[in-house]
Design an enzyme around this catalytic site. Structure first.
Site, PDB file in Angstrom:
ATOM      1  N   CYS A   9       0.829  -1.182   0.017  1.00  0.00           N
ATOM      2  CA  CYS A   9       0.038  -0.144   0.099  1.00  0.00           C
ATOM      3  C   CYS A   9       0.857   1.464  -0.058  1.00  0.00           C
ATOM      4  O   CYS A   9       0.702   2.170  -0.610  1.00  0.00           O
ATOM      5  CB  CYS A   9      -0.981   0.041   1.210  1.00  0.00           C
ATOM      6  SG  CYS A   9      -2.286  -1.148   1.160  1.00  0.00           S
ATOM      7  N   HIS A 104      -0.534  -9.962  -4.553  1.00  0.00           N
ATOM      8  CA  HIS A 104       0.429  -9.518  -5.936  1.00  0.00           C
ATOM      9  C   HIS A 104       0.706 -10.686  -6.748  1.00  0.00           C
ATOM     10  O   HIS A 104       0.515 -11.929  -6.142  1.00  0.00           O
ATOM     11  CB  HIS A 104       1.867  -9.178  -5.331  1.00  0.00           C
ATOM     12  CG  HIS A 104       2.487  -9.778  -4.107  1.00  0.00           C
ATOM     13  ND1 HIS A 104       2.080  -9.653  -3.072  1.00  0.00           N
ATOM     14  CD2 HIS A 104       3.363 -11.010  -4.305  1.00  0.00           C
ATOM     15  CE1 HIS A 104       2.693 -10.761  -2.174  1.00  0.00           C
ATOM     16  NE2 HIS A 104       3.479 -11.528  -3.046  1.00  0.00           N
TER      17      HIS A 104
END
Ligand code: 5GP
Ligand code: ZN
Length: 120
Positions: A9, A104
């Site tokens: 983030c 991811h």
């Protein structure tokens, strides 16, 4: 949503540096700091999702965006199919050695990859 103290983030927000290779409205792609292949890029959703095991149907569009981002990254690196190709990996949980709890997609390629499932 941005999770506090989430490494990826912070990278998406630009609070930590990264070598970005592709960006879209919903995704961000950057070079892995410890590459396991000549091309090793991580494609992440801008919105915090913990991992692939908590994805729901509502996340469908961002998952499609991640796959299209991966293709754009691979094509830009000269790895377009059918001539070349690449490998996409989601790690989930300790047995997979998942280390960063923000979804991811690993994009690996640039040479014939060893084994069918391994990346090393
Ligand atoms: P995982 O093992 O969770 O599937 O993958 C995490 C990946 O993130 C690893 O391949 C690791 O090298 C990469 N990584 C960890 N920290 C950083 C960082 O700060 N910057 C970048 N670019 N990659 C990172
Ligand atoms: Zn996050």
């Amino acid at each position: 949503m941005t999770a506090e103290n989430c490494l990826f983030c912070k990278i998406v927000a630009g609070d930590l540096p990264s070598e970005s290779v592709f960006e879209s409205e919903t995704t961000f792609a950057f070079k892995d700091i410890n590459p396991a292949a000549p091309l090793h890029v991580l494609v992440v959703p801008r919105r915090h999702i913990e991992d692939a095991s908590v994805v729901t149907a509502a996340d469908g569009p961002v998952l499609a965006d991640m796959l299209m981002a991966a293709r754009a990254v691979a094509d830009a690196a000269g790895l377009a199919t059918p001539q070349r190709g690449y490998r996409l990996i989601f790690n989930i949980g300790p047995d997979s050695m998942n280390s960063v709890p923000h979804l991811h997609l690993h994009v690996l390629g640039g040479e014939p990859l060893k084994g069918h499932f391994g990346i090393a």
